[in-house]
Write an enzyme that holds these catalytic residues in place. Structure first.
Site, PDB file in Angstrom:
ATOM      1  CG  HIS A 339      -2.171  -0.825   1.060  1.00 56.08           C
ATOM      2  ND1 HIS A 339      -2.151  -2.195   1.013  1.00 56.08           N
ATOM      3  CD2 HIS A 339      -3.477  -0.460   0.927  1.00 56.08           C
ATOM      4  CE1 HIS A 339      -3.376  -2.652   0.883  1.00 56.08           C
ATOM      5  NE2 HIS A 339      -4.204  -1.615   0.821  1.00 56.08           N
ATOM      6  CD  GLU A 364      -5.238 -19.214  23.626  1.00 59.53           C
ATOM      7  OE1 GLU A 364      -4.762 -20.318  23.937  1.00 59.53           O
ATOM      8  OE2 GLU A 364      -6.369 -18.832  23.986  1.00 59.53           O
ATOM      9  N   GLY A 365       0.176 -18.322  24.642  1.00 62.14           N
ATOM     10  CA  GLY A 365       1.567 -18.799  24.655  1.00 62.14           C
ATOM     11  C   GLY A 365       2.390 -18.054  23.633  1.00 62.14           C
TER      12      GLY A 365
END
Length: 383
Positions: A339, A364-365
């Site tokens: 872009h 989540e780790g």
């Protein structure tokens, strides 16, 4: 495992249209107001999004892991904050109770989690314990038929709004490891539970986090998940595989959205008398992003099918989380580059996604925790 392809196709088509016609047009509003519009929240409840992974007997859709992954990929094609509001209900908010909870706990909470009547939250991270979750300091001391909780939890998703919390606390001070940790169900209006101010984050506006503070918070002993002390950390570990595969699938969906945004812009935008898409260096970035998104898609579906088949997918789930979280960051970076200056302007979706996806490498780790899990499992399997 796909049980009924026709029904699944109908569900995915419905969710795809919902994402395309309702969520994507409201992405800017979500970011500006820092909240999921109430009418969209109600539509999510009506569609059953709060109960995707909850068994039908409790009012959910009961999707298999493969089915859930395919749905998560569709949901990933819009702002991650839309998914975040119902994600915990499908993850640790319900799965811990489903796996290890007593029949009474399941009957009391799970049906209301499935409908979205209750919004859940998971309290593990603390100011001094993140990746080293087993070192948490929040305490739970037995007092008659109650436990008294004291401590602070940090970066708690849905914290400002949640109705029910799954809280990890240390019940055995002599056990400094995971074995001294117990999981409690704590309702949001329990005296002694306090919510800190909402965090001001880099991205994912509309997905709220805050500190949850426990000050002599009395919780009934019957609210221990499973009714036994010392099982809390084990309960949390049991649901990690599903959660990591779900987040990996969301990363794939976001990557596919970014590939589409980049391709469309490259076709429409002209430089040096021809579309950007005709320039070979732009083509290289598009090709790399398409290839990596496809690789992530294939990895997640393979691991999901293996989980549905009953295999231990701990290593594969971490492989997926590691690759997909890193992959979507690279795809977002290329999207901004394609872009050009426009990619740095908030008017374009890629600017927002560039900030939003950074979180996937942390929760989540973290990526580093996934590396440790993968390597240690490899060594363990050989040994």
């Amino acid at each position: 495992m796909i049980r009924d392809p026709e029904l699944l196709d109908q569900l995915i088509d419905t969710i795809s249209r919902f994402v395309r016609e309702r969520l994507i047009p409201n992405e800017a509003r979500l970011a500006e107001e820092d909240a999921v519009p109430p009418e969209l929240l109600e539509e999510m409840k009506e569609m059953g999004l709060f109960g995707l992974s909850i068994p039908e007997e409790f009012g959910g859709l009961g999707l298999t892991m493969e089915e859930e992954a395919l749905v998560a990929m569709e949901i990933g094609k819009t702002s991650p904050a839309f998914r975040s509001v119902f994600g915990t209900n499908n993850g640790i908010g319900a799965q811990g109770i489903l796996i290890d909870g007593t029949p009474e706990q399941k009957a009391r909470y799970v049906p209301r989690l499935a409908t979205g009547e209750l919004l859940s939250s998971f309290c593990l991270t603390e100011p001094d314990s993140g990746s080293d979750a087993a070192s948490l300091r929040t305490t739970a001391v037995r007092d008659g038929d109650h436990y008294v909780l004291n401590g602070t939890k940090r970066f708690i998703t849905n914290g400002p709004e949640a109705d029910v919390f799954t809280v990890m606390a240390r019940t055995d001070p002599s056990n400094k490891g995971a074995g001294g940790i117990t999981a409690f169900i704590v309702e949001g209006d329990t005296p002694g539970l306090k919510r800190g101010p909402a965090d001001k984050k880099m991205g994912q506006k509309g997905a709220h986090t805050c500190d949850i503070i426990f000050e002599d918070c009395r919780v009934p002993a019957e609210n221990i998940i499973g009714g036994r002390e010392g099982q809390g950390f084990k309960t949390a570990m049991k649901v990690l595989d599903r959660g990591r595969l779900h987040i990996s699938a969301v990363c794939v969906g976001v990557a596919e959205r970014l590939v589409e945004e980049s391709l469309n812009y490259a076709i429409e935008r002209k430089q040096f008398g021809m579309p950007l898409a005709d320039h070979q260096l732009i083509q290289a970035m598009l090709a790399d992003s398409k290839t990596e998104a496809y690789a992530g898609h294939s990895m997640v579906l393979d691991a999901a099918r293996r989980k549905d088949a009953g295999e231990n997918v701990s290593t594969l789930a971490s492989c997926c989380k590691l690759f997909c979280a890193e992959m979507v960051g690279r795809v977002a970076d290329r999207a901004v580059q394609v872009h050009g200056g426009a990619g740095y302007i908030a008017e374009y979706a890629v600017e927002r996604f560039y900030r939003d996806v950074r979180l996937f490498r942390i929760y989540e780790g973290t990526t580093q925790i996934q590396q440790l899990v993968i390597a240690r499992n490899m060594v363990r399997e050989v040994s």
